[in-house]
Write a protein that holds these residues in place. Structure first.
Motif, PDB file in Angstrom:
ATOM      1  N   PHE A   1       0.856  -1.182   0.000  1.00  0.00           N
ATOM      2  CA  PHE A   1       0.000   0.000   0.000  1.00  0.00           C
ATOM      3  C   PHE A   1       0.894   1.234   0.000  1.00  0.00           C
ATOM      4  CE2 PHE A   1      -4.211  -1.625   2.030  1.00  0.00           C
ATOM      5  CZ  PHE A   1      -4.169  -2.751   1.232  1.00  0.00           C
ATOM      6  N   LEU A   2       0.403   2.321  -0.537  1.00  0.00           N
ATOM      7  CA  LEU A   2       1.147   3.575  -0.530  1.00  0.00           C
ATOM      8  C   LEU A   2       0.489   4.550   0.423  1.00  0.00           C
ATOM      9  CD1 LEU A   2       3.522   5.181  -1.726  1.00  0.00           C
ATOM     10  CD2 LEU A   2       1.944   6.034  -3.490  1.00  0.00           C
ATOM     11  N   GLY A   3       1.264   5.010   1.397  1.00  0.00           N
ATOM     12  CA  GLY A   3       0.813   6.063   2.288  1.00  0.00           C
ATOM     13  C   GLY A   3       1.249   7.391   1.708  1.00  0.00           C
TER      14      GLY A   3
ATOM     15  N   GLY B   1       0.257  11.922  -5.141  1.00  0.00           N
ATOM     16  CA  GLY B   1       0.500  10.500  -4.941  1.00  0.00           C
ATOM     17  C   GLY B   1      -0.762   9.664  -4.825  1.00  0.00           C
ATOM     18  N   VAL B   2      -1.918  10.301  -4.608  1.00  0.00           N
ATOM     19  CA  VAL B   2      -3.160   9.546  -4.446  1.00  0.00           C
ATOM     20  C   VAL B   2      -3.470   8.749  -5.710  1.00  0.00           C
ATOM     21  CG1 VAL B   2      -5.651   9.755  -4.132  1.00  0.00           C
ATOM     22  CG2 VAL B   2      -4.093  11.107  -2.711  1.00  0.00           C
ATOM     23  N   GLU B   3      -3.326   9.370  -6.863  1.00  0.00           N
ATOM     24  CA  GLU B   3      -3.577   8.660  -8.114  1.00  0.00           C
ATOM     25  C   GLU B   3      -2.555   7.552  -8.337  1.00  0.00           C
ATOM     26  OE1 GLU B   3      -6.047  12.167  -8.292  1.00  0.00           O
ATOM     27  OE2 GLU B   3      -3.936  11.934  -7.779  1.00  0.00           O
ATOM     28  N   ARG B   4      -1.329   7.786  -7.923  1.00  0.00           N
ATOM     29  CA  ARG B   4      -0.311   6.739  -8.063  1.00  0.00           C
ATOM     30  C   ARG B   4      -0.657   5.542  -7.187  1.00  0.00           C
ATOM     31  NH1 ARG B   4       5.815   6.397  -6.108  1.00  0.00           N
ATOM     32  NH2 ARG B   4       6.413   4.607  -7.350  1.00  0.00           N
ATOM     33  N   ALA B   5      -1.149   5.805  -5.987  1.00  0.00           N
ATOM     34  CA  ALA B   5      -1.580   4.706  -5.117  1.00  0.00           C
ATOM     35  C   ALA B   5      -2.666   3.883  -5.791  1.00  0.00           C
ATOM     36  CB  ALA B   5      -2.074   5.262  -3.787  1.00  0.00           C
ATOM     37  N   ALA B   6      -3.555   4.565  -6.518  1.00  0.00           N
ATOM     38  CA  ALA B   6      -4.669   3.875  -7.175  1.00  0.00           C
ATOM     39  C   ALA B   6      -4.217   3.001  -8.327  1.00  0.00           C
ATOM     40  CB  ALA B   6      -5.686   4.905  -7.670  1.00  0.00           C
ATOM     41  N   THR B   7      -3.215   3.447  -9.061  1.00  0.00           N
ATOM     42  CA  THR B   7      -2.845   2.744 -10.295  1.00  0.00           C
ATOM     43  C   THR B   7      -1.668   1.789 -10.133  1.00  0.00           C
ATOM     44  OG1 THR B   7      -1.447   4.617 -10.958  1.00  0.00           O
ATOM     45  CG2 THR B   7      -3.732   4.604 -11.740  1.00  0.00           C
ATOM     46  N   GLU B   8      -0.826   1.978  -9.108  1.00  0.00           N
ATOM     47  CA  GLU B   8       0.406   1.203  -9.011  1.00  0.00           C
ATOM     48  C   GLU B   8       0.515   0.355  -7.749  1.00  0.00           C
ATOM     49  OE1 GLU B   8       3.892   3.610  -9.670  1.00  0.00           O
ATOM     50  OE2 GLU B   8       2.848   4.891 -11.118  1.00  0.00           O
TER      51      GLU B   8
ATOM     52  N   ALA C   1     -12.378  14.089   0.380  1.00  0.00           N
ATOM     53  CA  ALA C   1     -12.192  14.610  -0.984  1.00  0.00           C
ATOM     54  C   ALA C   1     -11.110  13.833  -1.717  1.00  0.00           C
ATOM     55  CB  ALA C   1     -11.847  16.096  -0.930  1.00  0.00           C
ATOM     56  N   ALA C   2     -10.013  13.506  -1.017  1.00  0.00           N
ATOM     57  CA  ALA C   2      -8.940  12.731  -1.645  1.00  0.00           C
ATOM     58  C   ALA C   2      -9.406  11.322  -1.985  1.00  0.00           C
ATOM     59  CB  ALA C   2      -7.725  12.686  -0.728  1.00  0.00           C
ATOM     60  N   LEU C   3     -10.278  10.764  -1.157  1.00  0.00           N
ATOM     61  CA  LEU C   3     -10.815   9.432  -1.452  1.00  0.00           C
ATOM     62  C   LEU C   3     -11.586   9.447  -2.771  1.00  0.00           C
ATOM     63  CD1 LEU C   3     -11.428   6.487  -0.660  1.00  0.00           C
ATOM     64  CD2 LEU C   3     -13.437   7.347   0.563  1.00  0.00           C
ATOM     65  N   GLY C   4     -12.295  10.533  -3.040  1.00  0.00           N
ATOM     66  CA  GLY C   4     -12.995  10.641  -4.308  1.00  0.00           C
ATOM     67  C   GLY C   4     -12.044  10.572  -5.490  1.00  0.00           C
ATOM     68  N   ARG C   5     -10.906  11.231  -5.395  1.00  0.00           N
ATOM     69  CA  ARG C   5      -9.893  11.170  -6.456  1.00  0.00           C
ATOM     70  C   ARG C   5      -9.345   9.758  -6.589  1.00  0.00           C
ATOM     71  NH1 ARG C   5      -5.658  14.802  -4.191  1.00  0.00           N
ATOM     72  NH2 ARG C   5      -4.468  13.844  -5.850  1.00  0.00           N
ATOM     73  N   TYR C   6      -9.134   9.108  -5.466  1.00  0.00           N
ATOM     74  CA  TYR C   6      -8.597   7.747  -5.463  1.00  0.00           C
ATOM     75  C   TYR C   6      -9.550   6.788  -6.165  1.00  0.00           C
ATOM     76  CZ  TYR C   6      -6.819   3.335  -3.473  1.00  0.00           C
ATOM     77  OH  TYR C   6      -6.338   2.061  -3.306  1.00  0.00           O
ATOM     78  N   ARG C   7     -10.820   6.887  -5.852  1.00  0.00           N
ATOM     79  CA  ARG C   7     -11.808   6.018  -6.490  1.00  0.00           C
ATOM     80  C   ARG C   7     -11.932   6.330  -7.980  1.00  0.00           C
ATOM     81  NH1 ARG C   7     -11.584   2.055  -3.046  1.00  0.00           N
ATOM     82  NH2 ARG C   7     -12.688   2.359  -1.083  1.00  0.00           N
ATOM     83  N   GLN C   8     -11.895   7.589  -8.314  1.00  0.00           N
ATOM     84  CA  GLN C   8     -12.011   7.971  -9.718  1.00  0.00           C
ATOM     85  C   GLN C   8     -10.858   7.411 -10.537  1.00  0.00           C
ATOM     86  OE1 GLN C   8     -12.253  12.205 -10.359  1.00  0.00           O
ATOM     87  NE2 GLN C   8     -13.081  11.975 -12.425  1.00  0.00           N
ATOM     88  N   ALA C   9      -9.684   7.284  -9.907  1.00  0.00           N
ATOM     89  CA  ALA C   9      -8.515   6.737 -10.592  1.00  0.00           C
ATOM     90  C   ALA C   9      -8.505   5.214 -10.601  1.00  0.00           C
ATOM     91  CB  ALA C   9      -7.236   7.266  -9.939  1.00  0.00           C
ATOM     92  N   GLY C  10      -9.530   4.592 -10.036  1.00  0.00           N
ATOM     93  CA  GLY C  10      -9.627   3.135 -10.065  1.00  0.00           C
ATOM     94  C   GLY C  10      -9.023   2.441  -8.870  1.00  0.00           C
TER      95      GLY C  10
END
Length: 251
Positions: free
Chosen positions: A156-158, A163-170, A188-197
């Motif tokens: 997992f990436l903290g 970096g939120v999108e990177r956590a989602a994709t990598e 709000a950051a969780l929304g970006r994370y989910r949007q990035a998959g």
């Protein structure tokens, strides 16, 4: 939403027994995961994460254990891989490794490591770490991991910001610290994370000091659950609410 706990600092001659007792208490109250933070040189001491989780995994056999989070640039990748393989041997499939760039200059100064370049170093360091976890080798070094741990545990990436999108994709999941961020910012950051998959999302380091208002805490935990976090991880500080009272707040 699952509820986890960060193992708190323990002191004195009976510290090892206290750590095991703490793990058993959380597990007995129904906490689903136990986590260890990584800090040094800050004027207080936390048990080294790999030792802390070895004790916790042995004392509480039916809970997940993880790091939240290791400051990856403070390790040589071969050393870190060996530690991960060793802990994986102890914990089996219950282990999650959270990695991050680090956020505290004194930790880097304690090991004579450059703080300013940590974000530059992190991607290449993790790339090498992944290679060793996958193959056991890197540039002539052969760690020769046991077959049962080859490949390593989920990573997992903290992180925050870009970096939120990177956590989602990598990575296999994301750990968001709630220590320095408001609930609104974290959600709000969780929304970006989910949007990035992104997959599994953990909101961590929800500090509970003495005098914590359990009603306010329940409202915050409910917000995190409704927003879609998979896990919330609390840090009950000395004199804070009991594990039993906190566990009752999450269905």
């Amino acid at each position: 939403m699952r509820l986890g706990a960060l193992l708190g600092p323990v002191t004195g001659e009976s510290a090892p027994d206290r750590l095991a007792e703490q793990a058993r208490t959380y597990a007995g109250e129904g906490f689903e995961s136990l986590w260890s933070a990584h800090a040094l040189g800050r004027g207080f001491m936390l048990t080294e994460p790999f030792i802390a989780l070895s004790v916790a995994a042995t004392a509480a056999e039916n809970v997940e254990v993880g790091t939240a989070v290791l400051q990856a640039p403070l390790y040589h990748p071969v050393d870190l891989a060996l530690r991960i393989f060793s802990l994986h041997q102890v914990c089996g499939e219950r282990l999650v490794i959270g990695l991050g760039a680090g956020s505290t200059p004194s930790d880097f100064a304690a090991l004579d490591r450059p703080f300013e370049t940590r974000f530059v170093e992190l991607p290449s360091m993790i790339e090498v770490l992944r290679e060793i976890l996958r193959s056991g080798r890197h540039e002539g070094v052969d760690v020769t991991p046991w077959p049962t741990v080859r490949g390593g545990p989920p990573l997992f990436l903290g992180t925050w910001g870009q970096g939120v999108e990177r956590a989602a994709t990598e990575f296999d999941g994301w750990i968001a610290s709630a220590h320095y961020r408001s609930a609104d910012q974290v959600i709000a950051a969780l929304g970006r994370y989910r949007q990035a998959g992104g997959g599994r999302a953990v909101v961590s380091t929800i500090q509970l000091p003495p005098g914590t208002d359990l009603g306010e805490l329940k409202a915050k935990l409910d917000r995190f659950a409704e927003a879609g976090f998979d896990d919330a991880v609390v840090l009950i500080l000395p004199g804070g609410p009991s594990p039993e009272s906190v566990r009752q707040l999450v269905d």
